[in-house]
Design a protein around this motif. Structure first.
Motif, PDB file in Angstrom:
ATOM      1  N   GLU A  80      20.187  97.962  74.390  1.00  0.00           N
ATOM      2  CA  GLU A  80      19.901  97.239  73.133  1.00  0.00           C
ATOM      3  C   GLU A  80      18.672  96.355  73.349  1.00  0.00           C
ATOM      4  O   GLU A  80      18.605  95.640  74.362  1.00  0.00           O
ATOM      5  CB  GLU A  80      21.074  96.331  72.747  1.00  0.00           C
ATOM      6  CG  GLU A  80      22.334  97.058  72.366  1.00  0.00           C
ATOM      7  CD  GLU A  80      23.507  96.076  72.208  1.00  0.00           C
ATOM      8  OE1 GLU A  80      24.512  96.467  71.617  1.00  0.00           O
ATOM      9  OE2 GLU A  80      23.402  94.918  72.694  1.00  0.00           O
ATOM     10  N   GLU A  82      27.309  89.824  77.706  1.00  0.00           N
ATOM     11  CA  GLU A  82      26.683  91.052  77.208  1.00  0.00           C
ATOM     12  C   GLU A  82      25.268  91.196  77.729  1.00  0.00           C
ATOM     13  O   GLU A  82      24.763  92.294  77.933  1.00  0.00           O
ATOM     14  CB  GLU A  82      26.664  91.035  75.683  1.00  0.00           C
ATOM     15  CG  GLU A  82      25.999  92.263  75.102  1.00  0.00           C
ATOM     16  CD  GLU A  82      25.682  92.142  73.636  1.00  0.00           C
ATOM     17  OE1 GLU A  82      26.063  91.139  73.008  1.00  0.00           O
ATOM     18  OE2 GLU A  82      25.061  93.062  73.111  1.00  0.00           O
ATOM     19  N   LEU A 136      25.573  85.852  71.566  1.00  0.00           N
ATOM     20  CA  LEU A 136      25.165  85.954  70.164  1.00  0.00           C
ATOM     21  C   LEU A 136      25.662  87.298  69.637  1.00  0.00           C
ATOM     22  O   LEU A 136      25.099  88.357  69.947  1.00  0.00           O
ATOM     23  CB  LEU A 136      23.636  85.872  70.039  1.00  0.00           C
ATOM     24  CG  LEU A 136      23.100  85.772  68.608  1.00  0.00           C
ATOM     25  CD1 LEU A 136      23.498  84.448  67.968  1.00  0.00           C
ATOM     26  CD2 LEU A 136      21.581  85.909  68.583  1.00  0.00           C
ATOM     27  N   PHE A 185      40.295  95.400  60.569  1.00  0.00           N
ATOM     28  CA  PHE A 185      38.932  95.759  60.978  1.00  0.00           C
ATOM     29  C   PHE A 185      39.042  96.982  61.895  1.00  0.00           C
ATOM     30  O   PHE A 185      39.960  97.072  62.725  1.00  0.00           O
ATOM     31  CB  PHE A 185      38.284  94.601  61.727  1.00  0.00           C
ATOM     32  CG  PHE A 185      36.926  94.931  62.323  1.00  0.00           C
ATOM     33  CD1 PHE A 185      36.825  95.599  63.537  1.00  0.00           C
ATOM     34  CD2 PHE A 185      35.760  94.598  61.659  1.00  0.00           C
ATOM     35  CE1 PHE A 185      35.585  95.928  64.083  1.00  0.00           C
ATOM     36  CE2 PHE A 185      34.512  94.904  62.199  1.00  0.00           C
ATOM     37  CZ  PHE A 185      34.431  95.584  63.411  1.00  0.00           C
ATOM     38  N   TYR A 193      36.511  99.631  64.313  1.00  0.00           N
ATOM     39  CA  TYR A 193      35.300 100.291  64.787  1.00  0.00           C
ATOM     40  C   TYR A 193      35.823 101.402  65.687  1.00  0.00           C
ATOM     41  O   TYR A 193      36.044 101.210  66.877  1.00  0.00           O
ATOM     42  CB  TYR A 193      34.336  99.365  65.525  1.00  0.00           C
ATOM     43  CG  TYR A 193      32.890  99.859  65.397  1.00  0.00           C
ATOM     44  CD1 TYR A 193      32.505 101.075  65.983  1.00  0.00           C
ATOM     45  CD2 TYR A 193      31.953  99.176  64.643  1.00  0.00           C
ATOM     46  CE1 TYR A 193      31.226 101.567  65.811  1.00  0.00           C
ATOM     47  CE2 TYR A 193      30.660  99.655  64.467  1.00  0.00           C
ATOM     48  CZ  TYR A 193      30.311 100.859  65.055  1.00  0.00           C
ATOM     49  OH  TYR A 193      29.030 101.362  64.871  1.00  0.00           O
ATOM     50  N   LEU A 234      32.265  98.812  70.404  1.00  0.00           N
ATOM     51  CA  LEU A 234      32.470  97.427  70.819  1.00  0.00           C
ATOM     52  C   LEU A 234      32.932  97.334  72.273  1.00  0.00           C
ATOM     53  O   LEU A 234      33.581  98.249  72.802  1.00  0.00           O
ATOM     54  CB  LEU A 234      33.436  96.733  69.859  1.00  0.00           C
ATOM     55  CG  LEU A 234      32.884  96.643  68.431  1.00  0.00           C
ATOM     56  CD1 LEU A 234      33.857  95.961  67.494  1.00  0.00           C
ATOM     57  CD2 LEU A 234      31.547  95.917  68.413  1.00  0.00           C
ATOM     58  N   ARG A 235      32.595  96.207  72.921  1.00  0.00           N
ATOM     59  CA  ARG A 235      32.815  96.043  74.350  1.00  0.00           C
ATOM     60  C   ARG A 235      34.141  95.337  74.595  1.00  0.00           C
ATOM     61  O   ARG A 235      34.476  94.334  73.947  1.00  0.00           O
ATOM     62  CB  ARG A 235      31.657  95.248  74.977  1.00  0.00           C
ATOM     63  CG  ARG A 235      30.345  96.018  75.158  1.00  0.00           C
ATOM     64  CD  ARG A 235      29.695  96.634  73.934  1.00  0.00           C
ATOM     65  NE  ARG A 235      29.241  95.725  72.912  1.00  0.00           N
ATOM     66  CZ  ARG A 235      27.956  95.385  72.729  1.00  0.00           C
ATOM     67  NH1 ARG A 235      27.020  95.860  73.525  1.00  0.00           N
ATOM     68  NH2 ARG A 235      27.609  94.566  71.755  1.00  0.00           N
ATOM     69  N   GLU A 286      34.166  91.223  73.642  1.00  0.00           N
ATOM     70  CA  GLU A 286      34.336  91.315  72.182  1.00  0.00           C
ATOM     71  C   GLU A 286      35.800  91.594  71.854  1.00  0.00           C
ATOM     72  O   GLU A 286      36.460  90.802  71.178  1.00  0.00           O
ATOM     73  CB  GLU A 286      33.423  92.409  71.600  1.00  0.00           C
ATOM     74  CG  GLU A 286      31.951  92.018  71.601  1.00  0.00           C
ATOM     75  CD  GLU A 286      31.001  93.155  71.233  1.00  0.00           C
ATOM     76  OE1 GLU A 286      31.278  94.321  71.588  1.00  0.00           O
ATOM     77  OE2 GLU A 286      29.966  92.869  70.600  1.00  0.00           O
TER      78      GLU A 286
HETATM   79  P1  AHG Z   1      26.048  92.363  69.241  1.00  0.00           P
HETATM   80  O1  AHG Z   1      25.146  91.814  68.198  1.00  0.00           O
HETATM   81  O2  AHG Z   1      26.677  91.306  70.094  1.00  0.00           O
HETATM   82  O3  AHG Z   1      25.376  93.442  70.069  1.00  0.00           O
HETATM   83  O4  AHG Z   1      27.300  93.032  68.504  1.00  0.00           O
HETATM   84  C1  AHG Z   1      27.096  93.792  67.392  1.00  0.00           C
HETATM   85  C2  AHG Z   1      28.375  94.507  67.065  1.00  0.00           C
HETATM   86  C3  AHG Z   1      29.354  93.683  66.258  1.00  0.00           C
HETATM   87  O5  AHG Z   1      28.871  92.425  65.911  1.00  0.00           O
HETATM   88  C4  AHG Z   1      29.567  94.476  64.984  1.00  0.00           C
HETATM   89  O6  AHG Z   1      30.924  94.602  64.683  1.00  0.00           O
HETATM   90  C5  AHG Z   1      28.950  95.817  65.291  1.00  0.00           C
HETATM   91  O7  AHG Z   1      28.000  95.625  66.311  1.00  0.00           O
HETATM   92  C6  AHG Z   1      28.254  96.351  64.087  1.00  0.00           C
HETATM   93  O8  AHG Z   1      27.808  97.639  64.434  1.00  0.00           O
HETATM   94  P2  AHG Z   1      27.029  98.476  63.304  1.00  0.00           P
HETATM   95  O9  AHG Z   1      25.680  97.830  63.182  1.00  0.00           O
HETATM   96  O10 AHG Z   1      27.006  99.868  63.876  1.00  0.00           O
HETATM   97  O11 AHG Z   1      27.840  98.373  62.039  1.00  0.00           O
END
Ligand code: AHG
Ligand code: MN
Ligand code: MN
Ligand code: MN
Length: 316
Positions: free
Chosen positions: A60, A89, A112, A240, A242, A253-254, A258
């Motif tokens: 990322e 992270e 964040l 929720f 994912y 998600l980790r 998370e």
């Molecule tokens: P982070 O910003 O810490 O990398 O986490 C982002 C995660 C989480 O906040 C959210 O539920 C998910 O990414 C959203 O993913 P999409 O953009 O694929 O919806």
């Protein structure tokens, strides 16, 4: 008890933790995390919204704010005197802080969460899991505390140390004072927060979501895990997800920083959190940056997801 004339809703976080009997080192640690959030708020409001030009272990692109928030928390935890190991992270590996682990804690955090939302001014957050001693690669059920801070229109801090879920709000003196105690979820909800691309849903997940939609539940999804979970928790009703996706079999998600902390809070509120087959809190992470699919929120809605996956995808 609190200062004479002060109700429990007027005392600040540290006094609240002391009065509810939270162990001194853990009180200090939670308050240090709360203090760090004030510097993170400042950096979100005034900081550089651009990219840092680096990437984390997930590939990322890190925002300057990801790195700054990580540095703020890392420094606070480093100097707290009660942390043994920490990871986040934005770190490639576990950072050892002290070899003396008696009565101290190890911390996994997402400095964040929702960074892709910062540039469009949507709510973001910080998520923290706290384990006793030195080991972070253990089931989330062994956490002694979990916290998230939500940088929304109002900055709020939600925590549990295993005796229910409490919400604090930041007042005009930048102190956190109690807003809600013993937050609980209803068994069934009326909103769902579906992450991931719909055309990547597997048959079980597709049938689950259409069943929810036929029930007339409302779709509420911001793309930020912290505000999306906060909505389920404080509305007291919702789920929720994912999930595992065709192109992302372990979801996005980790687990350590998370899913485990959020699962701890939601179970403490009488809800459930599953990877589709078993509780998130029972998953044993084999490496620090492990991902897992997640269905989290009202107990009956999570049980329905597990049932749909059994029916359409068999027991994994
Ligand atoms: P982070 O910003 O810490 O990398 O986490 C982002 C995660 C989480 O906040 C959210 O539920 C998910 O990414 C959203 O993913 P999409 O953009 O694929 O919806
Ligand atoms: Mn990220
Ligand atoms: Mn995150
Ligand atoms: Mn993050």
């Amino acid at each position: 008890m609190s200062e004479p004339g002060k109700t429990k809703f007027q005392v600040d976080l540290r006094r609240h933790l002391r009065e509810t009997g939270v162990e001194d080192n853990l009180t200090h640690l939670i308050c240090e995390i709360a203090e760090a959030s004030k510097y993170i708020i400042h950096s979100i409001r005034t900081g550089d919204l651009g990219v840092a030009g680096t990437s984390n272990l997930y590939g990322e692109k890190q925002l300057a704010l990801d790195v700054l928030a990580d540095r703020i928390l890392r420094k606070r935890l480093d100097h707290s005197g009660v942390v043994v190991n920490m990871m986040s992270e934005e770190m490639d590996q576990i950072i050892p802080v002290s070899t003396d682990w008696e009565g101290k804690y190890s911390v996994a955090f997402d400095p964040l969460d929702g960074s892709s939302l910062v540039d469009v001014n949507l709510a973001v957050g910080t998520i923290v899991a706290i384990f006793p001693g030195y080991d972070l690669l253990r089931p989330g059920r062994e956490q002694v505390a979990a916290i998230y801070i939500l940088y929304g229109p109002r900055t709020t801090l939600v925590y549990s140390v295993g005796d229910g879920v409490y919400e604090f709000g930041m007042n005009n003196l930048m102190e956190y004072t109690l807003l809600r105690e013993h937050i609980t979820l209803k068994p069934k909800g009326n909103l769902y927060s579906p992450g991931g691309l719909r055309n990547q849903y597997t048959p079980g997940v597709e049938n689950y979501v259409s069943t929810l939609e036929k029930r007339g539940v409302k779709l509420r999804y911001s793309g930020g895990f912290v505000p999306d979970i906060n909505q389920v928790l404080l509305k007291g009703e919702g789920v929720f997800l994912y999930p595992h996706l065709k192109d992302l079999p372990r979801g996005k998600l980790r687990l350590l920083f998370e899913l485990s902390p959020m699962a701890y809070l939601v179970e403490q509120a009488g809800g459930a959190a599953s990877d589709g087959h078993q509780p998130i809190l029972d998953l044993l992470p084999t490496q620090i940056h492990e991902r897992a699919p997640v269905f989290i929120g009202c107990k009956d809605d999570v049980a329905l997801a597990e049932e749909m996956l059994r029916t359409y995808e068999g027991k994994k």
